[in-house]
Design a protein around this motif. Structure first.
Motif, mmCIF file in Angstrom:
data_model
loop_
_atom_site.group_PDB
_atom_site.id
_atom_site.type_symbol
_atom_site.label_atom_id
_atom_site.label_comp_id
_atom_site.label_asym_id
_atom_site.label_seq_id
_atom_site.Cartn_x
_atom_site.Cartn_y
_atom_site.Cartn_z
ATOM 1 N N SER A 140 9.566 82.975 10.618
ATOM 2 C CA SER A 140 8.983 84.296 10.490
ATOM 3 C C SER A 140 8.196 85.465 10.853
ATOM 4 O O SER A 140 8.026 86.014 11.017
ATOM 5 N N ASP B 60 5.069 94.390 12.637
ATOM 6 C CA ASP B 60 4.643 94.221 10.989
ATOM 7 C C ASP B 60 4.148 95.691 10.256
ATOM 8 O O ASP B 60 4.843 96.280 9.566
ATOM 9 N N GLU C 189 7.226 98.104 10.925
ATOM 10 C CA GLU C 189 8.120 97.320 9.707
ATOM 11 C C GLU C 189 8.012 98.245 8.513
ATOM 12 O O GLU C 189 8.896 98.381 8.235
ATOM 13 N N PHE C 190 6.673 98.034 8.425
ATOM 14 C CA PHE C 190 6.099 98.802 7.446
ATOM 15 C C PHE C 190 6.233 100.360 7.155
ATOM 16 O O PHE C 190 7.082 100.497 5.861
ATOM 17 N N VAL D 213 9.685 101.320 6.749
ATOM 18 C CA VAL D 213 11.115 101.158 4.940
ATOM 19 C C VAL D 213 10.169 102.023 4.509
ATOM 20 O O VAL D 213 10.560 102.501 3.677
ATOM 21 N N ARG D 214 8.533 102.515 4.709
ATOM 22 C CA ARG D 214 8.354 103.519 3.903
ATOM 23 C C ARG D 214 8.808 104.823 3.587
ATOM 24 O O ARG D 214 8.791 105.644 3.312
ATOM 25 N N LEU E 265 12.607 104.818 2.371
ATOM 26 C CA LEU E 265 12.892 104.838 1.002
ATOM 27 C C LEU E 265 12.679 106.159 0.483
ATOM 28 O O LEU E 265 13.273 106.637 -0.596
ATOM 29 N N LEU F 12 15.554 100.894 -6.957
ATOM 30 C CA LEU F 12 14.814 99.944 -6.051
ATOM 31 C C LEU F 12 14.329 99.833 -6.755
ATOM 32 O O LEU F 12 12.713 98.677 -7.037
ATOM 33 N N VAL F 13 13.437 100.740 -6.983
ATOM 34 C CA VAL F 13 11.967 101.227 -7.931
ATOM 35 C C VAL F 13 11.597 99.970 -9.537
ATOM 36 O O VAL F 13 10.851 99.861 -9.459
ATOM 37 N N LYS G 124 23.756 97.026 -9.265
ATOM 38 C CA LYS G 124 24.272 96.028 -8.056
ATOM 39 C C LYS G 124 24.535 96.765 -6.674
ATOM 40 O O LYS G 124 24.615 96.493 -6.147
ATOM 41 N N MET H 296 21.931 98.898 -5.561
ATOM 42 C CA MET H 296 20.673 98.720 -5.116
ATOM 43 C C MET H 296 21.335 98.422 -4.015
ATOM 44 O O MET H 296 20.822 98.328 -2.185
ATOM 45 N N ARG H 297 22.271 97.648 -3.528
ATOM 46 C CA ARG H 297 22.316 96.888 -2.317
ATOM 47 C C ARG H 297 23.002 98.116 -1.027
ATOM 48 O O ARG H 297 22.676 97.924 -0.057
ATOM 49 N N TYR I 97 19.604 99.405 -0.296
ATOM 50 C CA TYR I 97 18.718 98.530 0.729
ATOM 51 C C TYR I 97 19.114 98.430 1.575
ATOM 52 O O TYR I 97 18.446 98.644 3.119
ATOM 53 N N ILE J 244 17.943 100.775 4.333
ATOM 54 C CA ILE J 244 16.832 100.619 4.637
ATOM 55 C C ILE J 244 16.660 99.397 5.956
ATOM 56 O O ILE J 244 15.831 99.650 7.034
ATOM 57 N N ARG J 245 17.844 98.914 5.873
ATOM 58 C CA ARG J 245 17.837 97.453 6.782
ATOM 59 C C ARG J 245 18.619 98.038 7.782
ATOM 60 O O ARG J 245 17.639 98.142 9.472
#
Lengths: 177, 214
Positions: A102, A112, A115-116, A119-120, A123, A134-135, A159, A162-163, A166, A169-170
């Motif tokens: 990790s 980190d 990446e954060f 993500v923000r 989103l 997701l929220v 589902k 959601m996938r 995500y 974001i990935r």
């Protein structure tokens, strides 16, 4: 923010902790109240979460993304424990931090903080129908079927949105800066 | 160990969000213990949780005095101590089971099929059980309502999606029809979690049904 975390972790600066508490206590409290906790319990969990950060600040990296993520995981586990009265099986991040796989790999990971930030920002650009799901999951702790009931959607649609959300974001995390 | 079959992304998200029931969470946690790929994914999902919390509106605190928090004598959230790998089982499962698989008091539920139910918290719904199935036997279709996760602990089984070996997880929803069969000469032991609200008795009844041909 990095400076604030460093003052908390290294210098044990109570003034820096007060600032952290002022910024993030209300965010943790809001998450718990949206999950169905009353104001008193939400406040209690917010205090407990921040106290945990103070006591174990030396264990996480001094970046905002990492601190907020850690606070989220602590608050989430307390929510499972107090609101649902189930055993929270999610491990906190300390063990994850100890896991060699990790640790950030400079070749593959953007780090980190970056990446954060990604993500923000990704989103905020998600289609509303994906973001909303997701929220509801992360902020309110709703299961897939609870979200389906809330939004009056078939379970499969919940589902798949959601996938998809995500996945976007990935993808934002994979792009080299 | 090469893991071939992982929980669905939406299942991992529910886990990271703290929105997955206890029974299913035990299986996901056990899988994460042996699957670095999913562990990294779960960490990204935690970050998403942090980002969502950070971006959400705030709720003012009744008491914003940080000094009171520091000296309030409150005991902070405790992490469970790290448990060393025990009995060759994933750590979350070893912690729950408290003994090696050899010492389990199995209950025969059908020819070649034995079951051991694991306790859940009083507030938890669903079922969690270990299933021990002899070579050549089918692992019965025990779904019918809600999600279900099956993780292989020993041996292997096969269904239309492939072969599931140690550490692999089969993630199915309630509508899915499947009929897994034990693969190879070794007895297969799995942990099975179901969110079905049906009573355990009914679940066990259906479990026996396909084998006895009733």
């Amino acid at each position: 923010m990095s400076d604030l975390m460093k003052r908390v972790a290294v210098e044990r600066d109570e003034g820096a902790f007060a600032e952290l508490f002022r910024i993030f206590g209300p965010k943790v409290k809001a998450m718990l109240m949206r999950s169905g906790a009353d104001a008193a319990m939400a406040e209690d969990i917010a205090q407990e979460t921040l106290l945990s950060v103070w006591r174990k600040a030396h264990l996480f990296s001094e970046v905002k993304g990492s601190a907020v993520t850690w606070m989220f995981t602590i608050a989430r586990n307390l929510r499972i424990d107090r609101l649902r009265r189930e055993v929270p099986w999610q491990e906190l991040s300390e063990r994850e931090l100890e896991t060699p796989e990790s640790s950030p790999d400079p070749e593959q990971s953007v780090g980190d903080e970056e990446e954060f930030a990604r993500v923000r920002s990704s989103l905020s650009t998600l289609p509303e129908e994906q973001r909303e799901i997701l929220v509801l999951a992360f902020q309110q702790g709703l299961s897939h079927s609870e979200i389906a009931g809330r939004l009056n959607l078939p379970l499969g649609t919940v589902k798949s949105r959601m996938r998809l959300g995500y996945q976007r974001i990935r993808e934002a995390l994979e792009v080299r800066s | 160990m090469t893991i071939q079959h992982h929980p669905d992304i939406s299942t991992l998200i529910a886990y990271a969000a703290g929105a997955l029931g206890e029974a299913l969470s035990v299986v996901v946690a056990s899988h994460l213990d042996v699957c670095g790929e999913c562990r990294r994914e779960a960490m990204r999902m935690n970050r998403l949780g942090g980002a969502i919390m950070d971006a959400s509106p705030s709720e003012p605190l009744a008491s914003s005095d940080a000094g009171v928090v520091l000296r309030g004598g409150k005991v902070p959230a405790q992490d469970r101590p790290a448990v060393p790998a025990k009995h060759g089982l994933p750590r979350p499962l070893a912690r729950l089971l408290g003994k090696p698989l050899e010492l389990i008091a199995w209950k025969a539920v059908a020819p070649g099929v034995k079951l051991y139910s694991l306790p859940l918290s009083p507030g938890a719904s669903g079922h969690l059980a270990l299933l021990k199935v002899a070579p050549g036997r089918g692992i019965p279709d025990h779904g019918h309502g809600g999600s279900e996760l099956t993780m292989v602990l020993q041996g292997a089984f096969r269904d239309e999606h492939g072969i599931y070996r140690i550490g692999d997880v089969e993630d199915i929803d309630g509508e899915h029809e499947h009929q897994p069969v034990v693969e190879g000469e070794e007895t297969c032991i799995c942990i099975i979690a179901s969110e079905a609200k049906a009573l355990f008795k009914g679940w066990a009844g259906r479990l026996v049904q396909p084998l006895t041909g009733l």
